[in-house]
Design an enzyme around this catalytic site. Structure first.
Site, short mmCIF file in Angstrom:
data_model
loop_
_atom_site.label_atom_id
_atom_site.label_comp_id
_atom_site.label_asym_id
_atom_site.label_seq_id
_atom_site.Cartn_x
_atom_site.Cartn_y
_atom_site.Cartn_z
N SER A 53 0.87 -1.17 0.00
CA SER A 53 0.00 0.00 0.00
C SER A 53 0.91 1.22 0.00
CB SER A 53 -0.94 0.00 1.22
OG SER A 53 -0.21 -0.16 2.42
N GLU A 77 1.25 5.54 0.67
CA GLU A 77 0.66 6.72 1.33
C GLU A 77 1.08 8.00 0.62
OE1 GLU A 77 0.57 6.70 5.63
OE2 GLU A 77 1.31 8.76 5.64
N ASP A 108 -2.37 15.56 15.78
CA ASP A 108 -1.68 16.52 16.67
C ASP A 108 -2.29 17.88 16.45
OD1 ASP A 108 0.47 14.80 17.77
OD2 ASP A 108 1.01 14.61 15.66
N HIS A 155 5.32 5.80 21.09
CA HIS A 155 4.89 7.18 20.80
C HIS A 155 5.55 8.14 21.79
CE1 HIS A 155 2.27 10.71 20.50
NE2 HIS A 155 2.00 10.28 19.29
N ALA A 182 3.79 8.68 25.08
CA ALA A 182 3.36 7.51 25.88
C ALA A 182 3.99 7.56 27.27
CB ALA A 182 3.77 6.24 25.17
N PHE A 209 13.19 15.12 10.91
CA PHE A 209 11.80 14.74 11.20
C PHE A 209 11.75 13.62 12.23
CE2 PHE A 209 7.77 12.55 10.24
CZ PHE A 209 6.92 13.59 10.57
N HIS A 233 3.63 -1.06 3.83
CA HIS A 233 3.03 0.25 3.55
C HIS A 233 4.17 1.22 3.30
CE1 HIS A 233 -0.10 3.35 3.90
NE2 HIS A 233 0.72 4.05 4.67
P1 FAD Z 1 -3.43 7.84 19.88
O1 FAD Z 1 -3.16 6.41 19.59
O2 FAD Z 1 -4.78 8.16 20.35
O3 FAD Z 1 -2.48 8.36 21.01
C1 FAD Z 1 -1.08 8.55 20.77
C2 FAD Z 1 -0.29 7.97 21.93
O4 FAD Z 1 -0.62 8.67 23.12
C3 FAD Z 1 -0.59 6.51 22.17
O5 FAD Z 1 0.29 5.70 21.41
C4 FAD Z 1 -0.39 6.39 23.65
O6 FAD Z 1 0.94 6.14 23.95
C5 FAD Z 1 -0.73 7.76 24.19
N1 FAD Z 1 -2.10 7.80 24.69
C6 FAD Z 1 -3.12 8.53 24.21
N2 FAD Z 1 -4.24 8.34 24.95
C7 FAD Z 1 -3.89 7.47 25.92
C8 FAD Z 1 -4.59 6.89 26.99
N3 FAD Z 1 -5.86 7.15 27.25
N4 FAD Z 1 -3.92 6.02 27.78
C9 FAD Z 1 -2.64 5.72 27.56
N5 FAD Z 1 -1.91 6.25 26.56
C10 FAD Z 1 -2.53 7.12 25.75
N6 FAD Z 1 -0.93 12.65 11.70
C11 FAD Z 1 -1.75 13.51 11.03
O7 FAD Z 1 -1.93 14.64 11.48
N7 FAD Z 1 -2.37 13.14 9.86
C12 FAD Z 1 -2.20 11.91 9.32
O8 FAD Z 1 -2.77 11.61 8.27
C13 FAD Z 1 -1.36 10.98 10.00
N8 FAD Z 1 -1.20 9.73 9.52
C14 FAD Z 1 -0.45 8.84 10.24
C15 FAD Z 1 -0.34 7.52 9.78
C16 FAD Z 1 0.42 6.59 10.47
C17 FAD Z 1 0.51 5.19 9.94
C18 FAD Z 1 1.10 6.97 11.65
C19 FAD Z 1 1.96 5.98 12.39
C20 FAD Z 1 0.98 8.28 12.14
C21 FAD Z 1 0.21 9.21 11.45
N9 FAD Z 1 0.04 10.52 11.91
C22 FAD Z 1 -0.74 11.40 11.22
C23 FAD Z 1 0.71 10.97 13.14
C24 FAD Z 1 -0.22 10.84 14.38
O9 FAD Z 1 -1.36 11.65 14.21
C25 FAD Z 1 0.55 11.28 15.61
O10 FAD Z 1 1.55 10.34 15.90
C26 FAD Z 1 -0.30 11.58 16.83
O11 FAD Z 1 0.56 12.18 17.82
C27 FAD Z 1 -0.92 10.38 17.49
O12 FAD Z 1 -2.00 9.89 16.79
P2 FAD Z 1 -2.56 8.42 17.17
O13 FAD Z 1 -3.74 8.14 16.39
O14 FAD Z 1 -1.46 7.44 17.20
O15 FAD Z 1 -3.02 8.74 18.68
#
Ligand code: FAD
Length: 290
Positions: A9, A11, A103, A143, A146, A210, A260
Site C-alpha cells: 500500500s 501513502e 496533533d 509514541h 506515551a 523529522f 506500507h
Molecule cells: P493515539 O493512539 O490516540 O495516542 C497517541 C499515543 O498517546 C498513544 O500511542 C499512547 O501512547 C498515548 N495515549 C493517548 N491516549 C492514551 C490513553 N488514554 N492512555 C494511555 N496512553 C494514551 N498525523 C496527522 O496529522 N495526519 C495523518 O494523516 C497521520 N497519519 C499517520 C499515519 C500513520 C501510519 C502513523 C503511524 C501516524 C500518522 N500521523 C498522522 C501521526 C499521528 O497523528 C501522531 O503520531 C499523533 O501524535 C498520534 O495519533 P494516534 O492516532 O497514534 O493517537
C-alpha cells in the site's frame, strides 16, 4: 524469500501547489500499475489544511482504480465535524479509513482541541457510524507522548479492540525494532496485522530532522554512508534503494506479507523498491481523456 506473496500500500499527502499536484498524479498513476491493496491520503498532517486532505482523498477516489483509505484525525475539530467528514468519505464510496488522534495545532495559552480524547474513541464512533475498514497507527519505538512502552502497547490494543482491523506502524529503519515490537504486541494478546510502514530515504537530512520529532531513530551509519556519497545523486538513490529493500527483505523473511510505503508523493524509489521485492506491473496506465 518468496517476494510475490507480499502486497503493498502507498501513502500520499495532499499537494499544495500545481507542481505538487502534478507530482501526486504522476506517482499515483505509476504506482497503481502495481495493483496495490490501497492508496492512503494523509489528513491535516504537520498542520496542513484539512480541507486539502479531504479534496485530495475524494479526487483520488474519483480518478484512481485503486481502493482509497482516507486518514482522519480528531485534531482541531469537534466530534460533529469529524463525523461529518467520515460521512462525506462514505458517501463518496470511501470505505477504508486510517483513524488517528492527530496533533492539534498548539495556540499559546490555549488547550489543544481534539474531537475525541484519543484514537480509541474515534474508532468506536466510526464503528457506530458505519462498517468501515479501519486502520490505526502503531509505534515500534513508542509514541513520544506515551507514559511507558507497555502503556503504549495497551493503548494500541484498545484501538484494535474498539474495532480497527489492523495497525500501520510509524516508520523505522531497524528490522529488529519492529520484530521485538511485534513480539511484545503478541505477548499482550494483539493478534491483528501490524503492517510495517517503510520510509524510503529521499533526503537523509530531512529524515533525521523529522525523526527527532516523531521518536523514530535513524541508524548512525545511515548518515555516514550518505555523507560519503556527497552530491552524487545516482549513488544516493542506489543506497536508499538498497537500504529499503534490505529492510523489507528481512521483514518478509520474518513473515511480513504487507508493506506500507510512505511515498512523499515521489514515484521512482517506491516503484523500484516494490519491483525489487517482487511486485509486477500488471496494467498499463490509462490516462483519462483530456
Ligand atoms: P493515539 O493512539 O490516540 O495516542 C497517541 C499515543 O498517546 C498513544 O500511542 C499512547 O501512547 C498515548 N495515549 C493517548 N491516549 C492514551 C490513553 N488514554 N492512555 C494511555 N496512553 C494514551 N498525523 C496527522 O496529522 N495526519 C495523518 O494523516 C497521520 N497519519 C499517520 C499515519 C500513520 C501510519 C502513523 C503511524 C501516524 C500518522 N500521523 C498522522 C501521526 C499521528 O497523528 C501522531 O503520531 C499523533 O501524535 C498520534 O495519533 P494516534 O492516532 O497514534 O493517537
Amino acid at each position: 524469500m518468496t517476494a510475490s506473496r507480499v502486497s503493498f500500500s502507498y501513502e500520499f499527502f495532499p499537494p499544495r501547489t500545481p507542481q505538487m499536484e502534478h507530482r501526486l498524479w504522476r506517482a499515483s498513476g505509476q504506482l497503481e500499475r502495481l495493483q496495490p491493496v490501497f492508496f492512503s491520503m494523509t489528513y491535516g498532517a504537520l498542520g496542513s489544511a484539512q480541507q486539502g486532505s479531504i479534496d485530495s482523498a475524494l479526487a483520488l477516489q474519483r480518478e484512481s482504480p485503486v481502493t482509497i483509505a482516507a486518514h482522519l484525525t480528531c485534531a482541531d475539530a469537534t466530534a460533529a465535524e469529524v463525523l461529518a467528514v467520515a460521512r462525506k468519505f462514505r458517501d463518496a464510496g470511501i470505505r477504508r479509513l486510517v483513524a488517528l488522534r492527530g496533533d492539534a495545532v498548539s495556540v499559546a495559552g490555549a488547550d489543544p482541541v481534539y474531537a475525541f480524547a484519543s484514537a480509541v474513541e474515534l474508532v468506536s464512533a466510526l464503528r457506530e457510524l458505519d462498517d468501515f475498514d479501519i486502520s490505526v497507527a502503531a509505534y515500534p519505538e513508542v509514541h513520544p507522548q506515551a507514559k511507558s512502552e507497555i502503556a503504549d502497547l495497551q493503548h494500541l490494543r484498545r484501538k484494535l479492540d474498539a474495532g480497527a482491523q489492523r495497525a500501520i506502524t510509524q516508520y523505522f529503519f531497524d528490522a529488529d525494532c519492529y520484530l521485538r515490537f511485534r513480539d511484545r504486541a503478541a505477548a499482550i494478546g494483539i493478534d491483528k496485522p501490524l503492517v510495517p510502514g517503510i520510509l524510503p530515504i529521499h533526503n537523509i537530512d530531512r529524515v533525521i530532522a523529522f525523526s527527532q520529532r516523531c521518536g523514530a531513530s535513524v541508524p548512525r551509519h545511515y548518515a555516514d554512508r550518505f555523507a560519503r556519497l556527497g552530491a552524487n545523486e545516482a549513488a544516493r538513490y542506489q543506497l536508499a534503494l538498497e537500504l529499503a529493500v534490505a529492510l523489507c527483505e528481512r521483514l518478509i523473511d520474518e513473515g511480513v506479507d504487507q508493506i506500507h510505503l510512505y511515498t512523499l508523493n515521489q514515484t521512482d524509489l517506491c516503484l523500484d523498491i516494490s519491483l525489487a521485492l517482487g511486485a509486477s506491473i500488471n496494467t498499463p496506465r490509462i490516462c483519462p481523456a483530456a
